[in-house]
Design an enzyme around this catalytic site. Structure first.
Site, PDB file in Angstrom:
ATOM      1  N   LYS A 195      -3.734   8.090   2.869  1.00  0.00           N
ATOM      2  CA  LYS A 195      -4.916   7.851   3.715  1.00  0.00           C
ATOM      3  C   LYS A 195      -4.727   8.466   5.109  1.00  0.00           C
ATOM      4  CE  LYS A 195      -7.537   5.637   0.772  1.00  0.00           C
ATOM      5  NZ  LYS A 195      -8.551   6.426   0.040  1.00  0.00           N
ATOM      6  N   TYR A 233       0.850  -1.210   0.000  1.00  0.00           N
ATOM      7  CA  TYR A 233       0.000   0.000   0.000  1.00  0.00           C
ATOM      8  C   TYR A 233       0.878   1.250   0.000  1.00  0.00           C
ATOM      9  CZ  TYR A 233      -4.521  -2.051  -0.097  1.00  0.00           C
ATOM     10  OH  TYR A 233      -5.627  -2.703  -0.539  1.00  0.00           O
TER      11      TYR A 233
HETATM   12  P1  NAD Z   1     -12.622   2.652  -8.034  1.00  0.00           P
HETATM   13  O1  NAD Z   1     -11.460   2.438  -8.931  1.00  0.00           O
HETATM   14  O2  NAD Z   1     -13.924   2.137  -8.459  1.00  0.00           O
HETATM   15  O3  NAD Z   1     -12.767   4.191  -7.656  1.00  0.00           O
HETATM   16  C1  NAD Z   1     -11.676   5.091  -7.591  1.00  0.00           C
HETATM   17  C2  NAD Z   1     -12.126   6.342  -8.297  1.00  0.00           C
HETATM   18  O4  NAD Z   1     -11.131   7.372  -8.188  1.00  0.00           O
HETATM   19  C3  NAD Z   1     -12.375   6.124  -9.793  1.00  0.00           C
HETATM   20  O5  NAD Z   1     -13.703   6.474 -10.116  1.00  0.00           O
HETATM   21  C4  NAD Z   1     -11.395   7.069 -10.456  1.00  0.00           C
HETATM   22  O6  NAD Z   1     -11.892   7.627 -11.660  1.00  0.00           O
HETATM   23  C5  NAD Z   1     -11.254   8.125  -9.366  1.00  0.00           C
HETATM   24  N1  NAD Z   1     -10.094   8.995  -9.600  1.00  0.00           N
HETATM   25  C6  NAD Z   1      -8.779   8.632  -9.671  1.00  0.00           C
HETATM   26  N2  NAD Z   1      -8.048   9.721  -9.985  1.00  0.00           N
HETATM   27  C7  NAD Z   1      -8.916  10.771 -10.115  1.00  0.00           C
HETATM   28  C8  NAD Z   1      -8.775  12.146 -10.463  1.00  0.00           C
HETATM   29  N3  NAD Z   1      -7.568  12.698 -10.781  1.00  0.00           N
HETATM   30  N4  NAD Z   1      -9.889  12.926 -10.505  1.00  0.00           N
HETATM   31  C9  NAD Z   1     -11.109  12.404 -10.234  1.00  0.00           C
HETATM   32  N5  NAD Z   1     -11.303  11.117  -9.914  1.00  0.00           N
HETATM   33  C10 NAD Z   1     -10.217  10.307  -9.862  1.00  0.00           C
HETATM   34  O7  NAD Z   1     -12.161   1.977  -6.634  1.00  0.00           O
HETATM   35  P2  NAD Z   1     -12.835   1.991  -5.187  1.00  0.00           P
HETATM   36  O8  NAD Z   1     -12.237   0.845  -4.479  1.00  0.00           O
HETATM   37  O9  NAD Z   1     -14.311   2.120  -5.291  1.00  0.00           O
HETATM   38  O10 NAD Z   1     -12.212   3.308  -4.541  1.00  0.00           O
HETATM   39  C11 NAD Z   1     -13.013   4.342  -3.980  1.00  0.00           C
HETATM   40  C12 NAD Z   1     -12.412   4.812  -2.661  1.00  0.00           C
HETATM   41  O11 NAD Z   1     -12.536   3.756  -1.697  1.00  0.00           O
HETATM   42  C13 NAD Z   1     -10.938   5.157  -2.717  1.00  0.00           C
HETATM   43  O12 NAD Z   1     -10.695   6.283  -1.885  1.00  0.00           O
HETATM   44  C14 NAD Z   1     -10.289   3.922  -2.130  1.00  0.00           C
HETATM   45  O13 NAD Z   1      -9.004   4.163  -1.588  1.00  0.00           O
HETATM   46  C15 NAD Z   1     -11.300   3.610  -1.050  1.00  0.00           C
HETATM   47  N6  NAD Z   1     -11.197   2.253  -0.472  1.00  0.00           N
HETATM   48  C16 NAD Z   1     -11.307   1.155  -1.251  1.00  0.00           C
HETATM   49  C17 NAD Z   1     -11.195  -0.107  -0.683  1.00  0.00           C
HETATM   50  C18 NAD Z   1     -11.283  -1.350  -1.531  1.00  0.00           C
HETATM   51  O14 NAD Z   1     -10.827  -2.398  -1.077  1.00  0.00           O
HETATM   52  N7  NAD Z   1     -11.866  -1.295  -2.704  1.00  0.00           N
HETATM   53  C19 NAD Z   1     -10.971  -0.246   0.702  1.00  0.00           C
HETATM   54  C20 NAD Z   1     -10.869   0.910   1.476  1.00  0.00           C
HETATM   55  C21 NAD Z   1     -10.982   2.172   0.889  1.00  0.00           C
END
Ligand code: NAD
Length: 258
Positions: free
Chosen positions: A165, A158
């Site tokens: 984060k 990570y």
């Molecule tokens: P995802 O890939 O579906 O979503 C990530 C989003 O970030 C995408 O829609 C992407 O277009 C957007 N993004 C990236 N760069 C960008 C920019 N410059 N401008 C605008 N948008 C931008 O993945 P996800 O897992 O749904 O992630 C969403 C959030 O959840 C993130 O903050 C991620 O760290 C967090 N998260 C995810 C998990 C997991 O296991 N999936 C766990 C904990 C936290």
């Protein structure tokens, strides 16, 4: 039985890439409560996906927003003001780090890689909240960010995303203190692993998710829908006394020592 009714309320949901995105699950929960939603997509590559998903909502607004562009951020809030006339909820579900910074040795993170990850994944919450607060100050509101436990503990690979984060969670507390007097609440959900586009970009994600499943008190991983429902709760009047908090939606994994 309690029901959450958000009819008459509006939400800005940033971060839908496809149907697996946590942002989409959150939008579905907010939508089922009657909330009107403005979606953003990052770049033309994702325009079609987001338009197709959002087409189930007749009254949705769909706009381009790359959070590295102040101009696009300003355009989003101007459009919401024009079309909705109010903003009650903002969901920040955005993170990005270069692939080479999500594997190998953390000490080799470049300055550019650090800047990119922290700008997109953490600073964007500050820039967006500044605009959202202006639209929420009359009637209060709720802002929610998505985080991961790598902010507090070490998760191999990570790397710089753990730093991002940690910065994001600090920003949630700082914003929450500053916006409390406006009755704007700011919280975070720390989600357990869910297989999404971004998550699969972290080296070793599948093995990490299997470890979570084995160790978590509930003996399973969470679903995106569970994140959606917890987000709905946090953004609703049922959570009116909660701000500055990180709520773990991770099947209890975070309490475990070994
Ligand atoms: P995802 O890939 O579906 O979503 C990530 C989003 O970030 C995408 O829609 C992407 O277009 C957007 N993004 C990236 N760069 C960008 C920019 N410059 N401008 C605008 N948008 C931008 O993945 P996800 O897992 O749904 O992630 C969403 C959030 O959840 C993130 O903050 C991620 O760290 C967090 N998260 C995810 C998990 C997991 O296991 N999936 C766990 C904990 C936290």
């Amino acid at each position: 039985m309690y029901t959450i009714d958000l009819s008459g309320k509006t939400a800005l949901v940033l971060g839908v890439a496809n149907q697996r995105s946590l942002a989409w699950a959150i939008a579905e929960s907010l939508g089922s409560a009657g909330c009107r939603i403005a979606f953003t997509y990052q770049g033309e590559r994702l325009h079609h996906n987001v338009t197709k998903l959002a087409s189930k909502y007749d009254d949705a607004l769909i706009m381009a927003c790359d959070v590295t562009s102040e101009e696009q951020i300003d355009g989003v809030f101007a459009q919401i003001d024009k079309d909705f006339g109010r903003l009650d909820i903002m969901i920040h579900s955005i993170a990005f780090a270069r692939r080479e910074d999500l594997e190998g040795e953390f000490r080799k993170t470049s300055l550019e890689g650090w800047r990119t990850a922290l700008e997109i994944s953490a600073y964007s919450l500050v820039a967006l909240s500044n605009r959202a607060a202006k639209m929420m100050e009359k009637h209060g509101g709720s802002i929610l960010a998505l985080t991961f436990q790598a902010s507090q503990r070490v998760f191999p690979n990570y790397n710089v995303m753990g730093s991002a984060k940690a910065a994001l969670e600090h920003a949630v507390r700082q914003l929450s203190s500053e916006l409390g007097p406006l009755n704007v609440r700011v919280n975070a959900i720390s989600a357990g692993p869910v297989s999404t586009l971004s998550a699969r970009g972290v080296a070793g994600f599948t093995a990490m998710a299997a470890h979570h499943r084995k160790k978590a008190p509930l003996g399973r991983n969470i679903t995106a829908e569970e994140v959606g429902d917890s987000a709905l709760f946090l953004c609703s009047p049922m959570a009116s006394g909660i701000t500055g908090t990180t709520l773990y939606v991770d099947a209890g994994y975070h309490i475990m020592g070994i």
